[in-house]
Design a protein around this motif. Structure first.
Motif, mmCIF file in Angstrom:
data_model
loop_
_atom_site.group_PDB
_atom_site.id
_atom_site.type_symbol
_atom_site.label_atom_id
_atom_site.label_comp_id
_atom_site.label_asym_id
_atom_site.label_seq_id
_atom_site.Cartn_x
_atom_site.Cartn_y
_atom_site.Cartn_z
ATOM 1 N N GLU A 70 0.861 -1.171 0.000
ATOM 2 C CA GLU A 70 0.000 0.000 0.000
ATOM 3 C C GLU A 70 0.899 1.224 0.000
ATOM 4 O O GLU A 70 2.044 1.174 0.459
ATOM 5 C CB GLU A 70 -0.936 0.014 1.211
ATOM 6 N N THR A 71 0.383 2.314 -0.555
ATOM 7 C CA THR A 71 1.124 3.566 -0.555
ATOM 8 C C THR A 71 0.528 4.443 0.532
ATOM 9 O O THR A 71 -0.691 4.625 0.588
ATOM 10 C CB THR A 71 1.018 4.257 -1.931
ATOM 11 N N GLN A 98 -4.592 -0.363 -7.387
ATOM 12 C CA GLN A 98 -4.358 0.687 -8.364
ATOM 13 C C GLN A 98 -2.979 1.320 -8.159
ATOM 14 O O GLN A 98 -2.463 1.323 -7.039
ATOM 15 C CB GLN A 98 -5.403 1.799 -8.214
ATOM 16 N N LYS A 101 -1.741 3.341 -4.908
ATOM 17 C CA LYS A 101 -2.579 2.896 -3.781
ATOM 18 C C LYS A 101 -2.153 1.474 -3.441
ATOM 19 O O LYS A 101 -0.987 1.175 -3.396
ATOM 20 C CB LYS A 101 -4.054 2.993 -4.153
ATOM 21 N N MET A 102 -3.111 0.585 -3.197
ATOM 22 C CA MET A 102 -2.776 -0.825 -2.955
ATOM 23 C C MET A 102 -2.411 -1.471 -4.285
ATOM 24 O O MET A 102 -3.008 -1.174 -5.319
ATOM 25 C CB MET A 102 -3.952 -1.551 -2.313
ATOM 26 N N HIS A 103 -1.423 -2.374 -4.248
ATOM 27 C CA HIS A 103 -0.975 -3.049 -5.467
ATOM 28 C C HIS A 103 -0.123 -4.260 -5.086
ATOM 29 O O HIS A 103 0.224 -4.445 -3.918
ATOM 30 C CB HIS A 103 -0.180 -2.098 -6.359
#
Length: 157
Positions: A70-71, A98, A101-103
């Motif tokens: 996550e960012t 995305q 964001k979460m990835h």
């Protein structure tokens, strides 16, 4: 050869006929260039079940390791951090992975990811069966037009 093709098609159809707990839509991986050692995978995870689940891990043979990230903003600086206990997938909801964001972060890429190719990815969940994907490599999110051309962007387990 025909027997193998028929068996593969039959197995694919049988998998679609089963009730699907987690459905993956709009999956894509960001392309990379020589010298890049990391890249991201993005998608929508639709939990069709009536119970919460968790994405525990993702793996792909194109990278040394993969983590769910996550960012977050820390003291005014955007940083990525691993989601150590997995990504919660609430029942009946879509969870979006995305850019920014979460990835899923792939680290230690074994070779550049070329636009227009696909990479194999395995998703492991707490409750649902693992899902195997062929994720298209792209510069930006896959569009509906791309999805019509590349049927592998909508995969089930």
């Amino acid at each position: 050869m025909r027997k193998i093709l028929f068996t593969t098609l039959l197995a694919s159809y049988a998998g679609l006929a089963l009730a699907q707990d987690i459905v993956v839509n709009n999956a894509w991986a960001r392309f990379s260039v020589p010298g890049m050692s990391a890249s991201g995978i993005f998608m929508d995870l639709d939990n069709h079940s009536d119970k919460d689940d968790v994405l525990l891990s993702a793996s792909t043979p194109v990278a040394m390791s993969s983590e769910i990230h996550e960012t977050v903003e820390v003291n005014g600086v955007m940083k990525m951090r691993s989601i150590a206990h997995g990504l919660p997938l609430p029942a009946g909801q879509v969870t979006q992975l995305q850019p920014g964001k979460m990835h899923i972060m792939m680290m230690g890429l074994k070779k550049p990811l070329a636009k227009g190719t696909t990479i194999p990815v395995r998703l492991t969940f707490r409750h649902a069966k693992p899902i195997m994907l062929n994720v298209p490599v792209s510069v930006a999110p896959v569009t509906k037009t791309d999805a019509a051309v590349m049927e592998n962007t909508h995969m089930h387990h």
